[in-house]
Design an enzyme around this catalytic site. Structure first.
Site, PDB file in Angstrom:
ATOM      1  N   PHE A 155       0.810  -1.227   0.000  1.00 55.89           N
ATOM      2  CA  PHE A 155       0.000   0.000   0.000  1.00 55.89           C
ATOM      3  C   PHE A 155       0.840   1.273   0.000  1.00 55.89           C
ATOM      4  O   PHE A 155       0.347   2.340  -0.348  1.00 55.89           O
ATOM      5  CB  PHE A 155      -0.929   0.025   1.231  1.00 55.89           C
ATOM      6  CG  PHE A 155      -0.229   0.449   2.500  1.00 55.89           C
ATOM      7  CD1 PHE A 155      -0.047   1.799   2.795  1.00 55.89           C
ATOM      8  CD2 PHE A 155       0.302  -0.485   3.385  1.00 55.89           C
ATOM      9  CE1 PHE A 155       0.633   2.195   3.939  1.00 55.89           C
ATOM     10  CE2 PHE A 155       0.973  -0.093   4.525  1.00 55.89           C
ATOM     11  CZ  PHE A 155       1.140   1.251   4.807  1.00 55.89           C
ATOM     12  N   CYS A 287       9.525   1.765   3.362  1.00 55.73           N
ATOM     13  CA  CYS A 287      10.408   0.645   3.706  1.00 55.73           C
ATOM     14  C   CYS A 287      11.822   1.127   3.922  1.00 55.73           C
ATOM     15  O   CYS A 287      12.650   0.422   4.470  1.00 55.73           O
ATOM     16  CB  CYS A 287      10.387  -0.396   2.594  1.00 55.73           C
ATOM     17  SG  CYS A 287      11.153   0.200   1.099  1.00 55.73           S
ATOM     18  N   GLU A 387       8.798  -4.053  12.967  1.00 52.11           N
ATOM     19  CA  GLU A 387       8.742  -2.900  12.068  1.00 52.11           C
ATOM     20  C   GLU A 387       7.474  -2.129  12.434  1.00 52.11           C
ATOM     21  O   GLU A 387       6.367  -2.645  12.249  1.00 52.11           O
ATOM     22  CB  GLU A 387       8.675  -3.387  10.620  1.00 52.11           C
ATOM     23  CG  GLU A 387       8.691  -2.268   9.609  1.00 52.11           C
ATOM     24  CD  GLU A 387       8.558  -2.772   8.178  1.00 52.11           C
ATOM     25  OE1 GLU A 387       7.914  -3.807   7.952  1.00 52.11           O
ATOM     26  OE2 GLU A 387       9.102  -2.097   7.281  1.00 52.11           O
TER      27      GLU A 387
HETATM   28  P1  NAD Z   1       1.554  -6.630   2.981  1.00 57.43           P
HETATM   29  O1  NAD Z   1       2.572  -7.698   3.006  1.00 57.43           O
HETATM   30  O2  NAD Z   1       0.470  -6.660   3.993  1.00 57.43           O
HETATM   31  O3  NAD Z   1       0.820  -6.606   1.547  1.00 57.43           O
HETATM   32  C1  NAD Z   1       1.546  -6.740   0.361  1.00 57.43           C
HETATM   33  C2  NAD Z   1       0.697  -7.488  -0.650  1.00 57.43           C
HETATM   34  O4  NAD Z   1       0.434  -8.799  -0.153  1.00 57.43           O
HETATM   35  C3  NAD Z   1      -0.642  -6.829  -0.909  1.00 57.43           C
HETATM   36  O5  NAD Z   1      -0.895  -6.823  -2.294  1.00 57.43           O
HETATM   37  C4  NAD Z   1      -1.624  -7.700  -0.152  1.00 57.43           C
HETATM   38  O6  NAD Z   1      -2.860  -7.796  -0.787  1.00 57.43           O
HETATM   39  C5  NAD Z   1      -0.966  -9.059  -0.118  1.00 57.43           C
HETATM   40  N1  NAD Z   1      -1.277  -9.808   1.108  1.00 57.43           N
HETATM   41  C6  NAD Z   1      -1.575  -9.311   2.331  1.00 57.43           C
HETATM   42  N2  NAD Z   1      -1.784 -10.301   3.211  1.00 57.43           N
HETATM   43  C7  NAD Z   1      -1.627 -11.453   2.547  1.00 57.43           C
HETATM   44  C8  NAD Z   1      -1.711 -12.829   2.916  1.00 57.43           C
HETATM   45  N3  NAD Z   1      -1.993 -13.199   4.148  1.00 57.43           N
HETATM   46  N4  NAD Z   1      -1.472 -13.761   1.971  1.00 57.43           N
HETATM   47  C9  NAD Z   1      -1.159 -13.405   0.709  1.00 57.43           C
HETATM   48  N5  NAD Z   1      -1.076 -12.105   0.313  1.00 57.43           N
HETATM   49  C10 NAD Z   1      -1.304 -11.149   1.202  1.00 57.43           C
HETATM   50  O7  NAD Z   1       2.351  -5.244   3.029  1.00 57.43           O
HETATM   51  P2  NAD Z   1       1.757  -3.769   3.167  1.00 57.43           P
HETATM   52  O8  NAD Z   1       1.275  -3.577   4.556  1.00 57.43           O
HETATM   53  O9  NAD Z   1       0.867  -3.454   2.029  1.00 57.43           O
HETATM   54  O10 NAD Z   1       3.102  -2.899   2.947  1.00 57.43           O
HETATM   55  C11 NAD Z   1       3.984  -2.569   3.979  1.00 57.43           C
HETATM   56  C12 NAD Z   1       5.142  -3.530   4.041  1.00 57.43           C
HETATM   57  O11 NAD Z   1       5.831  -3.538   2.802  1.00 57.43           O
HETATM   58  C13 NAD Z   1       6.201  -3.112   5.066  1.00 57.43           C
HETATM   59  O12 NAD Z   1       6.677  -4.259   5.713  1.00 57.43           O
HETATM   60  C14 NAD Z   1       7.301  -2.489   4.212  1.00 57.43           C
HETATM   61  O13 NAD Z   1       8.587  -2.514   4.790  1.00 57.43           O
HETATM   62  C15 NAD Z   1       7.229  -3.357   3.016  1.00 57.43           C
HETATM   63  N6  NAD Z   1       7.821  -2.689   1.865  1.00 57.43           N
HETATM   64  C16 NAD Z   1       9.057  -3.130   1.453  1.00 57.43           C
HETATM   65  C17 NAD Z   1       9.687  -2.507   0.394  1.00 57.43           C
HETATM   66  C18 NAD Z   1      11.042  -2.949  -0.046  1.00 57.43           C
HETATM   67  O14 NAD Z   1      11.441  -2.580  -1.141  1.00 57.43           O
HETATM   68  N7  NAD Z   1      11.768  -3.733   0.734  1.00 57.43           N
HETATM   69  C19 NAD Z   1       9.054  -1.436  -0.257  1.00 57.43           C
HETATM   70  C20 NAD Z   1       7.792  -1.022   0.187  1.00 57.43           C
HETATM   71  C21 NAD Z   1       7.185  -1.668   1.244  1.00 57.43           C
END
Ligand code: NAD
Length: 502
Positions: A155, A287, A387
């Protein structure tokens, strides 16, 4: 989740057409500053998702043969369309995600840079050739597209991260199925519409919406050859294992705990300004946000000034001019972050600045937390181990640079880190000894420009190759090595029973 009603619906993109989902499962897209429902996003049915993959598979048959110059020119047009629509894209992004309008433009811009990079694909997708490796034998490589690739995005950067993925996948000759975050899919859809307008043919880019079921379908689908994931460590680890098990290439960029290390010889005001921006910008939902500071030696005395600077940040809706810190993305995120702050207090950290329940006049329903600073943080505390993904900064102390390096290296995450100093020798020592993928020297958020690749490491990443830059060309292509010999007419050769090329 609830039934669809009069609120606008987010469409699926299947086979070049924006289509209304027939699903019965919908989720509201909510403005985090006001709680206004902006739209409803479908959780696509299995048939719809399979239709998207089937369309991408069909389109691959022609797209893979499309000349590289034709592909590049689409991205030249696309980058211009994104520029022309920048304000509109930023406004959609701020409404659904919450970040400030200038930061939303930054989100789009960092993605635009990757689109510009994709327009240079002619220079990137070059193979190698070695002439005369044996008698009349040349060896060369072809970098060929894989087929249908898929992307799953978080998101927090709903423009930049989809743009990390599909432009480079498509420019290298693949077709794509994107699954954006269900929390803020609207700006991603606008970017998909602009991609169609730029000339991406039907089926080459498809967008499906949903949650865990959509992600699992992507991991399991036999016609998807590679998966790019950006999101939390928990989900990324699941995606990596499940999709690898199904024989796919997978790259997962995941969670972080990024440390800023401050030496007492650093330029004090510049450093404090940088730290405050990197810790609290985007309400800490980056992130690469600096979420931990390690004050070394006499820099320990800088804490009161840091707190004073953090207090000057303006907490308000992202649409309001002069806002520094917008709302958290959802009520659930607000509960999580305030819960972690409470745990920090209970576990004995010193709450040097408490940002809970700020007064935001006119936006009383928003998910706001102001800058929050904990001092005397210990590695075993929850606020350090987890985090937080909110505007919460943990401050720790070290006697020496080496002690600080040991602390950073003992943290499981390896996304980003930054050192602040005037000493070239200290900077070089840090860059050599620190075990983190992206290192800033007086640069608080060292996200590389697309000439390079995003290079998170250790628990922040699974898979060998990162997004964009040169690495992603390798990720999205199969290297085929051709060894060829052309005989002269009068050369009959001879029988060779050895493995040697003669
Ligand atoms: P998230 O893992 O909750 O969601 C990411 C994706 O996974 C979404 O499209 C979501 O629909 C899907 N998802 C969620 N729960 C799921 C499940 N149980 N099973 C399968 N798919 C599922 O992450 P978020 O809250 O949207 O984003 C924040 C996180 O992303 C933070 O941990 C941040 O550090 C990380 N992030 C990392 C980078 C990087 O480059 N390392 C960049 C941006 C964000």
């Amino acid at each position: 989740m609830s039934q669809a009603n009069a609120v606008p619906t987010v469409k699926l993109l299947i086979d070049g057409k924006l289509v209304e989902s027939t699903t019965t499962q919908w989720r509201e897209v909510v403005n985090p500053a006001t709680q206004e429902v902006l739209a409803r996003v479908p959780f696509a049915t299995a048939e719809e998702m399979n239709a998207a993959v089937a369309s991408a598979k069909r389109a691959f048959q022609t797209w893979r043969k499309t000349p590289i110059g034709t592909r590049a020119r689409i991205f030249l047009k696309y980058q211009q369309l994104i520029r022309d629509n920048m304000k509109e894209l930023a406004a959609i992004l701020t409404a659904e995600q919450g970040k400030t309008l200038p930061d939303a433009e930054g989100d789009v811009f960092r993605g635009l840079e990757v689109v510009e990079h994709a327009a240079g694909i002619g220079n990137l997708q070059l193979g190698e050739l070695a002439n005369n490796v044996a008698n009349a034998v040349d060896t060369y490589t072809l970098l060929q597209p894989l087929g249908v690739c898929a992307g799953i995005t978080p998101f927090n950067f709903p423009a930049m991260i989809p743009l990390w993925m599909f432009p480079m996948a498509i420019a290298t000759g693949n077709t794509f199925v994107l699954k954006p975050s269900e929390q803020d899919p609207m700006v991603t859809m606008r970017l998909a519409e602009l991609a169609l307008e730029a000339g991406i043919p039907a089926g080459v880019l498809n967008v499906i919406h949903g949650g865990a079921d959509a992600v699992n379908l992507i991991c399991d689908h036999p016609d998807i050859k590679a998966v790019s994931f950006v999101g939390s460590t928990k989900v990324g680890t699941h995606v990596y294992h499940r999709a690898s098990q199904a024989g796919k290439r997978v790259q997962c960029m995941m969670g972080a705990k990024n440390h800023g290390v401050i030496l007492p010889d650093a330029n004090k005001q510049q450093t404090l300004n940088n730290l405050v921006g990197a810790a609290f910008g985007a309400a800490g939902q980056r992130c690469m946000a600096l979420s931990v500071l390690v004050l070394v030696g006499e820099a320990r005395a800088w804490l009161p000034e840091l707190v004073e600077k953090a207090k000057t940040l303006k907490v308000n809706a992202g649409t309001e001019q002069g806002t520094d810190v917008g709302p958290l993305v959802s009520c659930a995120a607000l509960d999580r972050v305030t819960g972690l702050i409470q745990r920090g207090v209970e576990e004995g950290a010193e709450l040097a600045l408490d940002g809970r329940q700020p007064n935001v006049s006119g936006f009383e329903k928003g998910n706001f937390v102001g800058p929050t600073i904990f001092a005397k943080v210990k590695p075993e505390m929850s606020i350090y181990r987890e985090e937080v993904f909110g505007p919460v900064l943990c401050v720790m102390e070290a006697e020496t640079l080496d002690e600080a390096i040991a602390l950073v290296n003992a943290n499981p995450n390896g996304n980003g880190t930054a050192l602040f100093t005037r000493s070239g020798a200290a900077a070089r020592h840090f860059q050599e000894e620190i075990d983190v993928g992206q290192v800033g020297i007086n640069v608080p958020i060292p996200v590389p420009v697309p000439l390079f690749s995003f290079t998170g490491s250790r628990a922040s990443k699974l898979g060998d190759l990162g997004p964009y830059g040169k690495q992603v060309v390798q990720f999205y292509t199969q290297t085929k090595t051709v060894t060829q010999r052309w005989f002269d007419e009068d050369d009959v050769g001879g029988i060779n029973t050895t493995i040697t090329l003669k």
